[in-house]
Motif scaffolding. Structure first.
Motif, PDB file in Angstrom:
ATOM      1  N   LEU A  48      45.847  33.496  38.940  1.00 45.93           N
ATOM      2  CA  LEU A  48      46.493  32.200  38.706  1.00 45.93           C
ATOM      3  C   LEU A  48      46.701  31.421  40.008  1.00 45.93           C
ATOM      4  O   LEU A  48      46.382  30.241  40.099  1.00 45.93           O
ATOM      5  CB  LEU A  48      47.830  32.428  37.993  1.00 45.93           C
ATOM      6  N   ARG A  49      47.242  32.095  41.006  1.00 46.90           N
ATOM      7  CA  ARG A  49      47.529  31.419  42.275  1.00 46.90           C
ATOM      8  C   ARG A  49      46.251  31.014  43.025  1.00 46.90           C
ATOM      9  O   ARG A  49      46.146  29.869  43.473  1.00 46.90           O
ATOM     10  CB  ARG A  49      48.412  32.326  43.122  1.00 46.90           C
ATOM     11  N   PRO A  50      45.252  31.900  43.176  1.00 51.70           N
ATOM     12  CA  PRO A  50      44.014  31.454  43.829  1.00 51.70           C
ATOM     13  C   PRO A  50      43.334  30.303  43.091  1.00 51.70           C
ATOM     14  O   PRO A  50      42.808  29.382  43.727  1.00 51.70           O
ATOM     15  CB  PRO A  50      43.131  32.707  43.818  1.00 51.70           C
ATOM     16  N   ILE A  51      43.365  30.327  41.766  1.00 47.71           N
ATOM     17  CA  ILE A  51      42.705  29.248  41.023  1.00 47.71           C
ATOM     18  C   ILE A  51      43.466  27.945  41.208  1.00 47.71           C
ATOM     19  O   ILE A  51      42.869  26.879  41.373  1.00 47.71           O
ATOM     20  CB  ILE A  51      42.559  29.623  39.534  1.00 47.71           C
ATOM     21  N   LYS A  52      44.810  28.005  41.213  1.00 52.39           N
ATOM     22  CA  LYS A  52      45.576  26.777  41.446  1.00 52.39           C
ATOM     23  C   LYS A  52      45.296  26.231  42.853  1.00 52.39           C
ATOM     24  O   LYS A  52      45.096  25.032  43.032  1.00 52.39           O
ATOM     25  CB  LYS A  52      47.076  27.039  41.259  1.00 52.39           C
ATOM     26  N   GLY A  53      45.255  27.127  43.843  1.00 57.66           N
ATOM     27  CA  GLY A  53      44.933  26.699  45.205  1.00 57.66           C
ATOM     28  C   GLY A  53      43.552  26.092  45.293  1.00 57.66           C
ATOM     29  O   GLY A  53      43.345  25.073  45.954  1.00 57.66           O
ATOM     30  N   LEU A  54      42.600  26.704  44.585  1.00 56.39           N
ATOM     31  CA  LEU A  54      41.227  26.190  44.587  1.00 56.39           C
ATOM     32  C   LEU A  54      41.165  24.803  43.962  1.00 56.39           C
ATOM     33  O   LEU A  54      40.527  23.894  44.503  1.00 56.39           O
ATOM     34  CB  LEU A  54      40.321  27.160  43.826  1.00 56.39           C
ATOM     35  N   LEU A  55      41.834  24.606  42.826  1.00 58.72           N
ATOM     36  CA  LEU A  55      41.777  23.303  42.166  1.00 58.72           C
ATOM     37  C   LEU A  55      42.429  22.224  43.030  1.00 58.72           C
ATOM     38  O   LEU A  55      41.946  21.092  43.088  1.00 58.72           O
ATOM     39  CB  LEU A  55      42.447  23.372  40.792  1.00 58.72           C
ATOM     40  N   ILE A  56      43.523  22.567  43.722  1.00 60.18           N
ATOM     41  CA  ILE A  56      44.178  21.585  44.590  1.00 60.18           C
ATOM     42  C   ILE A  56      43.282  21.272  45.791  1.00 60.18           C
ATOM     43  O   ILE A  56      43.163  20.115  46.202  1.00 60.18           O
ATOM     44  CB  ILE A  56      45.559  22.102  45.019  1.00 60.18           C
ATOM     45  N   ALA A  57      42.635  22.297  46.343  1.00 66.99           N
ATOM     46  CA  ALA A  57      41.724  22.068  47.469  1.00 66.99           C
ATOM     47  C   ALA A  57      40.557  21.184  47.045  1.00 66.99           C
ATOM     48  O   ALA A  57      40.152  20.280  47.787  1.00 66.99           O
ATOM     49  CB  ALA A  57      41.214  23.405  48.006  1.00 66.99           C
ATOM     50  N   LEU A  58      40.021  21.413  45.846  1.00 64.90           N
ATOM     51  CA  LEU A  58      38.916  20.578  45.363  1.00 64.90           C
ATOM     52  C   LEU A  58      39.400  19.159  45.074  1.00 64.90           C
ATOM     53  O   LEU A  58      38.678  18.185  45.316  1.00 64.90           O
ATOM     54  CB  LEU A  58      38.292  21.202  44.109  1.00 64.90           C
ATOM     55  N   GLN A  59      40.634  19.041  44.552  1.00 67.70           N
ATOM     56  CA  GLN A  59      41.203  17.714  44.316  1.00 67.70           C
ATOM     57  C   GLN A  59      41.323  16.952  45.632  1.00 67.70           C
ATOM     58  O   GLN A  59      40.999  15.773  45.712  1.00 67.70           O
ATOM     59  CB  GLN A  59      42.578  17.862  43.663  1.00 67.70           C
ATOM     60  N   PHE A  60      41.768  17.640  46.676  1.00 68.90           N
ATOM     61  CA  PHE A  60      41.894  17.008  47.994  1.00 68.90           C
ATOM     62  C   PHE A  60      40.518  16.629  48.533  1.00 68.90           C
ATOM     63  O   PHE A  60      40.318  15.513  49.020  1.00 68.90           O
ATOM     64  CB  PHE A  60      42.592  17.972  48.958  1.00 68.90           C
ATOM     65  N   HIS A  61      39.569  17.536  48.415  1.00 73.15           N
ATOM     66  CA  HIS A  61      38.237  17.302  48.979  1.00 73.15           C
ATOM     67  C   HIS A  61      37.543  16.120  48.300  1.00 73.15           C
ATOM     68  O   HIS A  61      36.898  15.311  48.956  1.00 73.15           O
ATOM     69  CB  HIS A  61      37.388  18.557  48.838  1.00 73.15           C
ATOM     70  N   HIS A  62      37.676  16.034  46.986  1.00 72.05           N
ATOM     71  CA  HIS A  62      36.982  14.977  46.245  1.00 72.05           C
ATOM     72  C   HIS A  62      37.841  13.755  46.016  1.00 72.05           C
ATOM     73  O   HIS A  62      37.426  12.838  45.294  1.00 72.05           O
ATOM     74  CB  HIS A  62      36.486  15.529  44.905  1.00 72.05           C
ATOM     75  N   GLU A  63      39.068  13.770  46.613  1.00 75.79           N
ATOM     76  CA  GLU A  63      39.992  12.645  46.489  1.00 75.79           C
ATOM     77  C   GLU A  63      40.237  12.276  45.040  1.00 75.79           C
ATOM     78  O   GLU A  63      40.310  11.094  44.681  1.00 75.79           O
ATOM     79  CB  GLU A  63      39.471  11.431  47.270  1.00 75.79           C
ATOM     80  N   ALA A  64      40.354  13.281  44.185  1.00 78.00           N
ATOM     81  CA  ALA A  64      40.588  13.041  42.771  1.00 78.00           C
ATOM     82  C   ALA A  64      42.053  12.678  42.551  1.00 78.00           C
ATOM     83  O   ALA A  64      42.943  13.262  43.150  1.00 78.00           O
ATOM     84  CB  ALA A  64      40.242  14.290  41.965  1.00 78.00           C
ATOM     85  N   ALA A  65      42.290  11.698  41.704  1.00 68.17           N
ATOM     86  CA  ALA A  65      43.657  11.285  41.368  1.00 68.17           C
ATOM     87  C   ALA A  65      43.617  10.583  40.026  1.00 68.17           C
ATOM     88  O   ALA A  65      42.546  10.282  39.490  1.00 68.17           O
ATOM     89  CB  ALA A  65      44.223  10.359  42.441  1.00 68.17           C
ATOM     90  N   GLU A  66      44.807  10.325  39.491  1.00 63.88           N
ATOM     91  CA  GLU A  66      44.865   9.569  38.247  1.00 63.88           C
ATOM     92  C   GLU A  66      44.316   8.167  38.478  1.00 63.88           C
ATOM     93  O   GLU A  66      44.406   7.625  39.576  1.00 63.88           O
ATOM     94  CB  GLU A  66      46.312   9.464  37.759  1.00 63.88           C
TER      95      GLU A  66
END
Ligand SMILES: [Zn+2]
Length: 129
Positions: free
Chosen positions: A102-120
């Motif tokens: 759970l924790r590695p996947i959450k960290g991964l998704l946040i890192a990918l969100q940061f990298h791809h500048e994903a936002a609402e």
């Protein structure tokens, strides 16, 4: 600017999986088991952009559910063990395959969100025209 920093960082899969800051890779991302810190204690990146939502839980349910159900079905077909043995085998496995990633996947998704500048989605005001 987040976009300037994000474009300079390498692809951040390892940083996310290790629970490190997606920007510098040094500061810790998590305060508790899954709660995020307010900002990076190394580079000062504000983590308020980070919102993994239900993403980590969905991946854990799909992947962990497949592993446990597949293992239980194969075991039942091959050995037909008593139900108490099914419970003794699969209940601990359920805890392992849900809590551990759970924790590695959450960290991964946040890192990918940061990298791809994903936002609402937001309405953007145009200047000049
Ligand atoms: Zn940082």
């Amino acid at each position: 600017m987040m976009s300037d920093v994000a474009s300079q960082t390498p692809f951040p899969i390892a940083r996310g999986l290790r629970g490190r800051c997606p920007c510098c890779g040094e500061g810790k991302l998590f305060e508790g088991f899954l709660r995020l810190r307010a900002r990076c204690d190394h580079c000062g990146l504000d983590y308020s952009f980070a919102d993994a939502g239900d993403g980590p839980a969905v991946f854990v349910i799909l992947i962990g559910g497949f592993i446990v159900v597949f293992a239980a079905l194969i075991t039942e077909i091959l050995y037909q063990p008593p139900y108490w043995l099914h419970a003794a085998l699969w209940l601990p496995l359920i805890l392992i395959v849900t809590l551990a990633p759970l924790r590695p996947i959450k960290g991964l998704l946040i890192a990918l969100q940061f990298h791809h500048e994903a936002a609402e989605g937001r309405l953007e005001k145009r200047g000049g025209d």
